[in-house]
Design an enzyme around this catalytic site. Sequence first.
Site, PDB file in Angstrom:
ATOM      1  CE  LYS A 121      -3.520   2.486   2.253  1.00 63.55           C
ATOM      2  NZ  LYS A 121      -5.294   2.000   3.731  1.00 63.55           N
ATOM      3  CG  ASP A 226     -13.299   5.746   6.289  1.00 61.96           C
ATOM      4  OD1 ASP A 226     -13.845   4.614   5.813  1.00 61.96           O
ATOM      5  OD2 ASP A 226     -12.214   5.021   5.583  1.00 61.96           O
TER       6      ASP A 226
HETATM    7  P1  ADP Z   1      -7.772   3.738   0.909  1.00 59.16           P
HETATM    8  O1  ADP Z   1      -7.533   4.434   2.430  1.00 59.16           O
HETATM    9  O2  ADP Z   1      -7.307   4.319  -0.147  1.00 59.16           O
HETATM   10  O3  ADP Z   1      -9.078   3.540   0.924  1.00 59.16           O
HETATM   11  P2  ADP Z   1      -7.944   0.637   1.846  1.00 59.16           P
HETATM   12  O4  ADP Z   1      -6.502  -0.190   2.614  1.00 59.16           O
HETATM   13  O5  ADP Z   1      -8.842   0.807   1.872  1.00 59.16           O
HETATM   14  O6  ADP Z   1      -7.154   1.967   0.770  1.00 59.16           O
HETATM   15  O7  ADP Z   1      -7.098  -0.354  -0.253  1.00 59.16           O
HETATM   16  C1  ADP Z   1      -7.971   0.141  -0.852  1.00 59.16           C
HETATM   17  C2  ADP Z   1      -8.353  -1.263  -1.630  1.00 59.16           C
HETATM   18  O8  ADP Z   1      -7.363  -2.362  -2.395  1.00 59.16           O
HETATM   19  C3  ADP Z   1      -9.300  -1.921  -1.032  1.00 59.16           C
HETATM   20  O9  ADP Z   1     -10.188  -1.716  -1.208  1.00 59.16           O
HETATM   21  C4  ADP Z   1      -9.204  -3.686  -1.135  1.00 59.16           C
HETATM   22  O10 ADP Z   1      -9.547  -3.448  -2.300  1.00 59.16           O
HETATM   23  C5  ADP Z   1      -7.548  -3.571  -1.500  1.00 59.16           C
HETATM   24  N1  ADP Z   1      -6.517  -3.999  -0.562  1.00 59.16           N
HETATM   25  C6  ADP Z   1      -6.222  -3.465   0.686  1.00 59.16           C
HETATM   26  N2  ADP Z   1      -5.194  -3.683   0.774  1.00 59.16           N
HETATM   27  C7  ADP Z   1      -5.848  -5.207   0.589  1.00 59.16           C
HETATM   28  C8  ADP Z   1      -4.631  -6.376   1.021  1.00 59.16           C
HETATM   29  N3  ADP Z   1      -3.687  -6.724   2.194  1.00 59.16           N
HETATM   30  N4  ADP Z   1      -5.077  -7.365   0.018  1.00 59.16           N
HETATM   31  C9  ADP Z   1      -5.621  -7.524  -0.524  1.00 59.16           C
HETATM   32  N5  ADP Z   1      -6.362  -6.059  -1.452  1.00 59.16           N
HETATM   33  C10 ADP Z   1      -5.902  -5.247  -0.491  1.00 59.16           C
HETATM   34 MG    MG Z   2     -10.561   2.252   2.014  1.00 61.03          MG
END
Ligand code: ADP
Ligand code: MG
Length: 393
Positions: A121, A226
């Site tokens: 991320k 959130d």
């Molecule tokens: P943001 O803060 O931008 O909303 P998120 O952490 O919610 O970021 O991640 C955005 C998207 O990425 C999630 O909705 C999911 O689909 C995917 N995602 C995030 N972390 C993971 C993970 N560890 N494994 C699989 N998919 C992930």
């Molecule tokens: Mg998110």
Amino acid sequence: MKLDVDVLRYLSKDDFRVLTAVEMGMRNHEIVPSELVDRIASLKHGGTYKVLKNLLKHKLLHHDSSKYDGFRLTYLGYDFLAIKTMVNRGVFAAVGRQIGVGKESDIFEVAHEDGTVMAMKLHRLGRVSFRAVKSKRDYLKHRRSFNWLYLSRLAALKEFAFMKALEEHGFPVPNAVDCNRHCVIMSLVQGYPLVQVKELQNPDIVFEKIIDLVVRLAEHGLIHCDFNEFNIMIDDDEKITMIDFPQMVSVSHHNARMYFDRDVECVFKFFKKRFNLSFKEQRDDVDGFEVDIDESGRPSFSSISKTAGFLDKELAASGFTSKDQDDIEMCIEGGIEKNIGSDNEETEDDGHVFELNETNTKGFDSLLLLEKEEPTSNYNEEQVKVNQQNPKA
Ligand code: ADP
Ligand code: MG
């Protein structure tokens, strides 16, 4: 624009050294004068300007001559520095497809040398830029300069610390693997965000599990802030995993009750709308649930907060300081106002948005050829301390 890690392989040691020098200069310069970059980098054989041009060509730097002539890192430049560090540490060796685009992050698959696929991320605080409200500007005025680099790094640090602590206390979260700059590496969650799920075998059980999770979090002293169908992943066995933690707050936060109620409300609304469920109907046949329920069937925050809290204090002691918490809250206050307190209030985005890269969706771009040495030594640190008021000095 794609995250073209191929470029990484073509960058020389000097390229990375100059890129790092710009990063160091940005500690107290929004735009780092070229002469300062040159002095910080102090390349053995000179040639900083040529290197700067090359970095500019690859969009790792942004050139700005509005106030004076200088450079700053782009997201891509910062991404490359973090990726290189992770590769050097042996955390992963290849970058694959993009699996998520948030307002404030980009998520990619990355692979370890042994083939394990993880999620990377990259935090992007500052992508969505708002005019900071006055109180925030006042707040920022008395602090050191805020920029997206600092905020994104803070968001990553917080996310990593919280994920780790939650994991240690048995919460269903991804495994926190490593963190550098604005980048968090975690285990890849199987399944999909709940928002994509049209049908559940046991909606009532999933609903209970999710409400239980918000309650248990609060009992541990934390509120997600959130907590909704976008940040809850669910797999084929209907096992849930909670993600996305940069905006979490303690139950002792002055708006704690509002955040808690809002998190609960999101789940209620979603389950009512999509699966026609509500907590009250489900509550009756579940034993051993110790939290008070209000007239509307929702768990009552006051009954929880009376006994709550130790994880929030543990985290406060873990190196994520209350000042860090204040700083980040100014910018992502409970997920409501995603304000960015950039000094010049302009968007930091460069129009640089990653798109899903079709040609890259199957394989991984290997970074194994990347030189493992990071040019971390012999920078002219003294030059970094040059006051921002006197950028030409
Ligand atoms: P943001 O803060 O931008 O909303 P998120 O952490 O919610 O970021 O991640 C955005 C998207 O990425 C999630 O909705 C999911 O689909 C995917 N995602 C995030 N972390 C993971 C993970 N560890 N494994 C699989 N998919 C992930
Ligand atoms: Mg998110």
